[in-house]
Motif scaffolding. Structure first.
Motif, PDB file in Angstrom:
ATOM      1  N   THR A   1     -16.142 -10.327 -40.751  1.00 32.19           N
ATOM      2  CA  THR A   1     -17.072  -9.560 -39.930  1.00 32.19           C
ATOM      3  C   THR A   1     -17.649 -10.436 -38.832  1.00 32.19           C
ATOM      4  O   THR A   1     -17.848  -9.998 -37.696  1.00 32.19           O
TER       5      THR A   1
ATOM      6  N   THR B   1     -15.781  -2.251 -45.218  1.00 31.29           N
ATOM      7  CA  THR B   1     -14.311  -2.256 -45.190  1.00 31.29           C
ATOM      8  C   THR B   1     -13.706  -2.247 -46.586  1.00 31.29           C
ATOM      9  O   THR B   1     -12.530  -1.892 -46.744  1.00 31.29           O
TER      10      THR B   1
ATOM     11  N   ALA C   1     -10.694  -5.888 -44.354  1.00 36.76           N
ATOM     12  CA  ALA C   1     -10.841  -6.679 -43.131  1.00 36.76           C
ATOM     13  C   ALA C   1      -9.874  -7.857 -43.171  1.00 36.76           C
ATOM     14  O   ALA C   1      -9.593  -8.419 -44.233  1.00 36.76           O
TER      15      ALA C   1
ATOM     16  N   ASN D   1      -7.662   3.441 -42.101  1.00 32.87           N
ATOM     17  CA  ASN D   1      -8.296   3.137 -40.812  1.00 32.87           C
ATOM     18  C   ASN D   1      -9.102   4.318 -40.288  1.00 32.87           C
ATOM     19  O   ASN D   1     -10.127   4.123 -39.620  1.00 32.87           O
TER      20      ASN D   1
ATOM     21  N   ALA E   1     -12.246   3.975 -42.005  1.00 30.21           N
ATOM     22  CA  ALA E   1     -13.026   2.903 -41.382  1.00 30.21           C
ATOM     23  C   ALA E   1     -13.719   3.398 -40.119  1.00 30.21           C
ATOM     24  O   ALA E   1     -14.894   3.106 -39.870  1.00 30.21           O
TER      25      ALA E   1
ATOM     26  N   THR F   1     -17.286   1.108 -39.550  1.00 28.01           N
ATOM     27  CA  THR F   1     -16.764  -0.250 -39.652  1.00 28.01           C
ATOM     28  C   THR F   1     -15.569  -0.418 -38.713  1.00 28.01           C
ATOM     29  O   THR F   1     -15.387   0.377 -37.787  1.00 28.01           O
TER      30      THR F   1
ATOM     31  N   VAL G   1      -8.891  -2.067 -40.540  1.00 28.47           N
ATOM     32  CA  VAL G   1      -8.486  -2.725 -41.783  1.00 28.47           C
ATOM     33  C   VAL G   1      -6.974  -2.903 -41.781  1.00 28.47           C
ATOM     34  O   VAL G   1      -6.249  -2.202 -41.075  1.00 28.47           O
TER      35      VAL G   1
END
Length: 567
Positions: free
Chosen positions: A49, A62, A83, A306, A309, A314, A317
């Motif tokens: 991150t 994630t 991630a 994704n 995500a 977020t 991924v």
């Protein structure tokens, strides 16, 4: 144990392929592995991150909905989605000029990148384009990830020293690094440096003790405790402050339509890395455990991960090789491990985010620094240098492009170099002559020897498909071999490696046939596959050569030639 073909379906998409069937005896080990993996993964995603420039809590997100989505819809029993350093670096390098890191606009852009990448991945999965991952060679991935590692490690030096250097791994900062450090040496915050060194020592020593020892978690817990007890912020050490708890709010990223075109290139770069790295990791672990997986089903799972995500606040991924190895080391063998980890993360988000407010930022910088160092594949580069110097140069160019210019440019270079490497192999294939051994089997000899199979017969095997780029080499080698010995009567082309032939090559083959006829040499073919045979029939080459001069095998050619000489 191989996964069930269709444990369940939703809209014709198989569900829980990576988790079912599961042996009752294995379930306790999977749950234990999931708890242990959470202890490893939470500190690691904090580091990723940091690389991505996102708020810390979004890294924990994630390993919530995205991991859950892949565990339900993916097919691999081993691939862990979350991630990843490579995609995090791509996001940061692309968004740094568009918004302030960790700002609401930056988070919105990152979410939209995840959604666009999800659309690209889902399209690839529905069109069954999983094979495209094969076109990004392992060589350039070694160079790309090594370059990303160097760039990441350099970018964390400022945070580890407690100085604002702004280092990000680009050429300008690399060239100014020595002078920057000299000028700012007096600005180094010694307490921050001591924290960084302590974290590195703890993590390195824990790795020496064993791979199942959560060094990063111990370092983070220790730093939080020390910060709370001794008020480290009073010594000039920067701490994170409050991290919001609770589950993520589900919503589409607040991005205008005019912003989307600016995010397409970043999304495409992430898509390529996801495609290549995830497929390679799934393949490697399926082979290791003799399991099956479907790369197109995995693309559907990655696309939905994704999408999850993007709507949960977020970032992108990816199928992570480091997380996958963590799960394997902890004893996990199915996606049940990841489902357990998701449950643990829910508990952390609901009840245990407040202690992170005391965490020194230097701790995360140190964790990220070590992540970057691990990405530098010195063993892989050394092996390439020893065994394949040309491919070492390809990896080195890719790596230096990432370090000197940028991650997105490195992606472009890696694709171009992969294509060039492929064309190089087909442009200069290994072409050989065939001669019989005792007992009738054939052996190969180099073209330079010009050795005939039997007196008056030469058998030439072309090592690749025949197309416009290598037809000149094909034609010149045949004519040179034909001119080498005046006693040549038959020239056989073994087409066992030729699965396709284009228009330019058809014309080259006609030219070869004509020149050999002028030299009173009969051209014959063997091992011609049906698609190529259809082309030869359609373009008149069969008639030109004569159907009786096209044989199923080189042994048939030898027999026909010997019978002709006995007449």
């Amino acid at each position: 144990m191989k996964p069930a073909k269709n444990p369940g379906k939703f809209l014709h998409i198989p569900l829980l392929q990576g988790a079912l069937p599961s042996s009752p005896k294995q379930i306790p080990m999977e749950i234990t592995a999931g708890i242990a993996f959470a202890a490893f993964a939470i500190p690691e995603v904090m580091g990723y991150t940091r690389i991505a420039g996102m708020p810390l809590v979004t890294g924990i997100y994630t390993i919530l909905l995205p991991m859950l989505a892949f565990a339900i819809f993916g097919s691999s029993r081993h691939l862990v989605v979350g991630a990843d350093s490579a995609t995090a670096a791509i996001i940061a390098s692309g968004l740094i000029t568009m918004a302030v890191p960790e700002s609401p606009q930056y988070v919105a852009y990152a979410g939209m990148i995840a959604l666009i990448a999800a659309i690209l991945i889902l399209i690839a999965g529905m069109l069954k384009l999983g094979f495209l991952a094969d076109f990004l060679s392992h060589t350039v991935l070694i160079g790309f990830l090594s370059g990303v590692g160097i760039r990441i490690s350099i970018s964390q030096l400022g945070g580890m020293l407690g100085i604002a250097t702004g280092l990000d791994g680009t050429l300008i900062h690399l060239l100014s690094l020595p002078s920057s450090l000299l000028k700012t040496l007096a600005l180094i915050n010694v307490p921050t440096l001591l924290v960084s060194l302590s974290v590195i020592v703890v993590i390195v020593l824990s790795e020496r003790i064993g791979s199942k020892f959560p060094g990063a978690l111990i370092a983070i817990v220790g730093a939080i405790t020390a910060s709370w007890m001794f008020d480290l912020s009073s010594y000039g050490i920067i701490i994170l402050n409050t991290i919001p708890g609770g589950l993520p709010h589900l919503a589409l990223p607040q991005v205008t339509l005019s912003d989307i075109p600016k995010l397409l290139n970043i999304s495409a770069a992430c898509f390529i890395i996801i495609l290549a790295q995830s497929a390679a990791t799934s393949r490697a672990y399926a082979m290791k455990f003799s399991d099956t997986f479907n790369e197109n089903s995995d693309l559907i799972g990655l696309g939905l991960a994704n999408a999850a995500a993007g709507i949960s606040g977020t970032f992108v991924v990816n199928g992570s090789p480091t997380k996958t190895e963590m799960v394997r080391s902890a004893g996990g063998r199915t996606q049940l491990t990841q489902l357990t980890t998701v449950f643990i993360v829910v508990i952390v988000l609901m009840f245990f985010t407040r202690p992170f407010a005391y965490l020194p930022t230097a701790v995360l910088s140190s964790v990220v620094f070590l992540i970057g160092l691990r990405l530098i594949d010195t063993k892989g580069m050394a092996a390439l240098y020893r065994q394949r110097p040309v491919e070492f140069n390809v990896a080195l160019i890719t790596s230096m492009t990432v370090v000197v210019i940028g991650v997105e440019q490195g992606i472009v270079i890696s694709i171009v170099l992969s294509v060039i490497a492929h064309l190089r192999h087909s442009y200069r294939p290994l072409n050989l002559l065939l001669v019989p051994k005792q007992g009738g089997a054939m052996r190969t000899v180099p073209l330079e020897k010009g050795q005939q199979a039997v007196k008056g017969l030469l058998i030439y095997r072309f090592g690749s498909n025949l197309y416009f780029a290598n037809e000149t080499r094909f034609r010149e080698e045949i004519i040179a071999l034909a001119n080498k010995d005046g006693g040549l009567k038959w020239f056989c082309i073994s087409a066992t490696n030729i699965e396709d032939i284009d228009f330019t090559s058809i014309e080259a083959l006609k030219n070869v046939c004509t020149q050999l006829q002028q030299m009173n040499i009969t051209l014959v073919l063997s091992d011609v596959v049906q698609p190529v045979m259809n082309e030869l029939d359609r373009d008149g080459i069969t008639e030109m050569i004569g159907r009786d001069h096209i044989f199923e095998s080189v042994q048939d050619v030898l027999e026909a030639y010997r019978n002709l000489q006995e007449e």
